[in-house]
Design a protein around this motif. Structure first.
Motif, short mmCIF file in Angstrom:
data_model
loop_
_atom_site.label_atom_id
_atom_site.label_comp_id
_atom_site.label_asym_id
_atom_site.label_seq_id
_atom_site.Cartn_x
_atom_site.Cartn_y
_atom_site.Cartn_z
N ARG A 320 -12.72 5.72 -3.34
CA ARG A 320 -11.59 6.03 -2.45
C ARG A 320 -10.79 4.77 -2.13
O ARG A 320 -9.55 4.76 -2.23
CB ARG A 320 -12.11 6.64 -1.15
N ASP A 321 -11.48 3.70 -1.77
CA ASP A 321 -10.79 2.47 -1.39
C ASP A 321 -10.08 1.84 -2.58
O ASP A 321 -8.98 1.26 -2.43
CB ASP A 321 -11.78 1.48 -0.78
N ALA A 322 -10.68 1.93 -3.75
CA ALA A 322 -10.05 1.37 -4.95
C ALA A 322 -8.76 2.12 -5.27
O ALA A 322 -7.74 1.51 -5.63
CB ALA A 322 -11.02 1.44 -6.13
N ILE A 323 -8.77 3.44 -5.13
CA ILE A 323 -7.56 4.22 -5.38
C ILE A 323 -6.50 3.90 -4.33
O ILE A 323 -5.31 3.73 -4.65
CB ILE A 323 -7.88 5.73 -5.37
N ALA A 324 -6.92 3.78 -3.08
CA ALA A 324 -5.96 3.45 -2.02
C ALA A 324 -5.26 2.13 -2.30
O ALA A 324 -4.08 1.95 -1.98
CB ALA A 324 -6.69 3.39 -0.67
N GLY A 325 -5.97 1.21 -2.94
CA GLY A 325 -5.41 -0.10 -3.21
C GLY A 325 -4.32 -0.12 -4.25
O GLY A 325 -3.58 -1.11 -4.35
N VAL A 326 -4.20 0.94 -5.05
CA VAL A 326 -3.18 0.96 -6.10
C VAL A 326 -2.04 1.93 -5.80
O VAL A 326 -1.08 2.02 -6.57
CB VAL A 326 -3.79 1.30 -7.48
N LEU A 327 -2.14 2.65 -4.70
CA LEU A 327 -1.07 3.58 -4.33
C LEU A 327 -0.12 2.93 -3.33
O LEU A 327 -0.55 2.13 -2.49
CB LEU A 327 -1.65 4.86 -3.72
N PRO A 328 1.16 3.25 -3.39
CA PRO A 328 2.11 2.68 -2.43
C PRO A 328 1.84 3.17 -1.01
O PRO A 328 1.27 4.24 -0.81
CB PRO A 328 3.46 3.17 -2.94
N GLY A 372 -0.97 7.73 -12.51
CA GLY A 372 -2.17 8.23 -13.17
C GLY A 372 -3.01 7.13 -13.80
O GLY A 372 -4.24 7.09 -13.63
N ASP A 373 -2.37 6.23 -14.54
CA ASP A 373 -3.12 5.14 -15.18
C ASP A 373 -3.73 4.21 -14.14
O ASP A 373 -4.88 3.76 -14.29
CB ASP A 373 -2.19 4.33 -16.10
N ALA A 374 -2.98 3.91 -13.09
CA ALA A 374 -3.49 3.00 -12.06
C ALA A 374 -4.70 3.60 -11.36
O ALA A 374 -5.67 2.88 -11.05
CB ALA A 374 -2.38 2.70 -11.04
N VAL A 375 -4.67 4.90 -11.11
CA VAL A 375 -5.82 5.56 -10.48
C VAL A 375 -7.04 5.50 -11.40
O VAL A 375 -8.15 5.18 -10.96
CB VAL A 375 -5.48 7.02 -10.12
N ALA A 376 -6.85 5.80 -12.68
CA ALA A 376 -7.97 5.75 -13.63
C ALA A 376 -8.55 4.34 -13.71
O ALA A 376 -9.78 4.16 -13.74
CB ALA A 376 -7.51 6.22 -15.00
#
Length: 387
Positions: A320-328, A372-376
Motif C-alpha cells: 500500500r505504501d509503495a503504491i501511495a509513493g508513486v501516485l500524485p 499502471g506501470d508505476a503501480v506494478a
C-alpha cells in the motif's frame, strides 16, 4: 470495472416468482448417467422403475446429440434450450448475473462439473462466459436455466448502457431488458472457454478470450491478471511489468478478453472467487507448483486503490505504501482493503495458488490508465524489499 471479488455494481435479477419451470428437485451433482452405468443390472430391483429406465434412455439420446454437435477441432458441444430459473434449484441463481444451471446428464456428457465455466453461444456474434452454479435434474436433459438479466449478456447490441466510460470500461451496467428476457431460446453450450491456439492479437480481431502463461519452473512468485484485455484494461500489462521488475524469476498467468465496440467485461468476466482452473488449461498446469507468494492485478469501480489478499498485514501495508509513493497527491490515498474488498477468502485465486501469502490489488481505471506501470513497479519494489 466492478470489484472482482464481489461485483457490487452487478445488475440484480428481475425475474419474478411465477417464472415457469419444468425442473424437479436439485441434485448434488451426481450424474444420472454415471449412476445408471454403475453396474446395476435391473433398475426395477432397486425400486427405480420406469422413471430410471426413461432417464437412462434420455441420457443415451443426449450423448448422441452431443456427439453430433462435435466442433471442427474435435471438442463436444451441446444444443440446448435456455429457460428461466425457478423451482427448488440453487438459490444463488436468482441473484446471478454470470451463472447457469444444467441437467447432470448434460454436464456429464460435456465433461463439465458444477463450479466450472462454459461458454454459451446464441449466434455467431453473441456468446458469453457462464459459471455452472449447480446441477439440477430436468424433465428435458437439454434444458439450461439462466436468469433474465444474465441472458441479456447474449444480446449485448440491444442494451442501453449507463455509468460506463470509454468503450464501456467503467462500471458496466445496463438499464432495461432485452428481447431474450422474456422468452426461451436455443443456444449451444461449449465446455471450452478460452479459445485454444489463438494469439492475443487474433483474440482481439475475433472478439475472443485467450489465456497466456509464462512459466518458469524456478519461480517462487506468481503474478496474475485474470481479467486482462478490455475486461479490466491494463491489468495484464501490469502483471507482465511486475514480472520484468521483480528480481527472481516470476511466473505470470493472464487472460485477454475482447469485444469490438465495448462490453468485454460483461461478456467475459468470471469473478476470481469462482474461476475454475479446470476451465483454463494453462492455469491448471501450474496449480501443483508451490508459489511462496504472489500478486493479482484487478480493476474496481471505486476511486481508491485497495490492497487485499491473505498476506500478512505488514506485507499489505508495505505494498500500500509503495503504491501511495508513486501516485500524485491529487489521487485518493491507497488503503488496506476491508469488507467486501478484502479478498481474504481461500477461494480467491491468488490465495489458492500461494502459501498463505497472496496480494490482491484493486485499482480504478484512472490509475490503471495513467499510472499502471508505476503501480506494478512499486508492488515489485515492495515485495523485493520484503525478501
Amino acid at each position: 470495472m466492478t470489484d472482482d471479488t464481489h461485483r457490487p455494481d452487478e445488475p440484480t435479477s428481475d425475474h419474478s416468482a411465477d417464472d415457469s419451470t419444468d425442473s424437479t428437485e436439485a441434485t448434488d451433482g451426481t450424474s444420472r448417467r454415471a449412476f445408471l452405468a454403475a453396474g446395476l443390472a435391473s433398475p426395477a430391483l432397486l425400486g427405480l422403475g420406469v422413471g430410471a429406465v426413461e432417464a437412462n434412455a434420455r441420457s443415451s439420446a443426449l450423448s448422441t446429440v452431443v456427439q453430433q454437435d462435435t466442433e471442427a477441432d474435435g471438442r463436444d458441444t451441446a444444443s440446448v434450450t435456455v429457460d428461466f430459473p425457478g423451482g427448488s434449484g440453487p438459490d444463488s441463481l436468482a441473484e446471478s448475473f454470470t451463472e447457469l444451471t444444467a441437467d447432470p446428464a448434460l454436464l456429464d456428457a460435456l465433461g463439465v462439473a458444477p463450479g466450472q465455466q462454459v461458454r454459451v453461444r446464441r449466434t455467431d456474434d453473441e456468446y458469453a462466459a457462464y459459471t455452472v452454479a449447480g446441477a439440477r435434474q430436468e424433465r428435458a436433459d437439454d434444458t439450461v436455466r439462466i436468469d433474465r438479466r444474465a441472458r441479456c449478456r447474449l444480446a449485448l447490441d440491444e442494451l442501453n448502457w449507463e455509468n460506463t466510460g470509454d468503450k464501456q470500461q467503467g462500471c458496466p451496467t445496463y438499464e432495461g431488458g432485452c428481447s431474450l428476457a422474456d422468452e426461451s431460446f436455443d443456444a449451444v453450450v461449449d465446455p471450452v472457454l478460452p479459445a485454444p491456439d489463438m494469439t492475443v492479437e487474433e483474440a482481439r480481431e475475433n472478439d475472443e478470450l485467450v489465456e497466456v502463461l509464462d512459466y518458469d519452473e524456478r519461480s517462487l512468485v506468481v503474478a496474475l491478471a485474470p481479467h486482462g484485455g478490455d475486461v479490466e484494461a491494463g491489468t495484464a500489462e501490469q502483471a507482465e511489468r511486475f514480472a520484468a521488475s521483480y528480481d527472481p524469476p516470476v511466473t505470470t498467468w493472464r487472460t485477454y478478453g475482447f469485444r469490438d465496440g465495448g462490453g468485454a467485461f460483461v461478456r467475459w468476466h468470471v469473478p476470481s472467487t469462482q474461476l475454475s482452473p479446470a476451465s483454463f488449461p494453462k492455469l491448471a498446469s501450474i496449480t501443483d507448483h508451490t508459489f511462496r507468494f504472489g500478486v493479482s492485478f484487478h480493476g474496481t469501480c471505486t476511486a481508491r486503490v485497495r490492497v487485499g489478499g491473505n498476506a500478512s498485514e505488514e506485507t499489505r501495508e508495505a505494498v500500500r505504501d509503495a503504491i501511495a509513493g508513486v501516485l500524485p497527491d491529487s489521487m485518493p490515498t491507497p488503503v488496506l482493503a476491508e469488507g467486501r474488498y478484502a479478498a481474504t477468502d481461500e477461494d480467491v485465486l491468488i490465495n489458492e495458488l500461494t502459501d498463505d501469502d497472496g496480494i490482491w490489488v484493486g485499482q480504478p481505471k484512472s490509475v490503471r490508465d495513467e499510472h499502471g506501470d508505476a503501480v506494478a513497479d512499486a508492488v515489485a519494489d515492495a515485495l523485493n524489499r520484503r525478501t
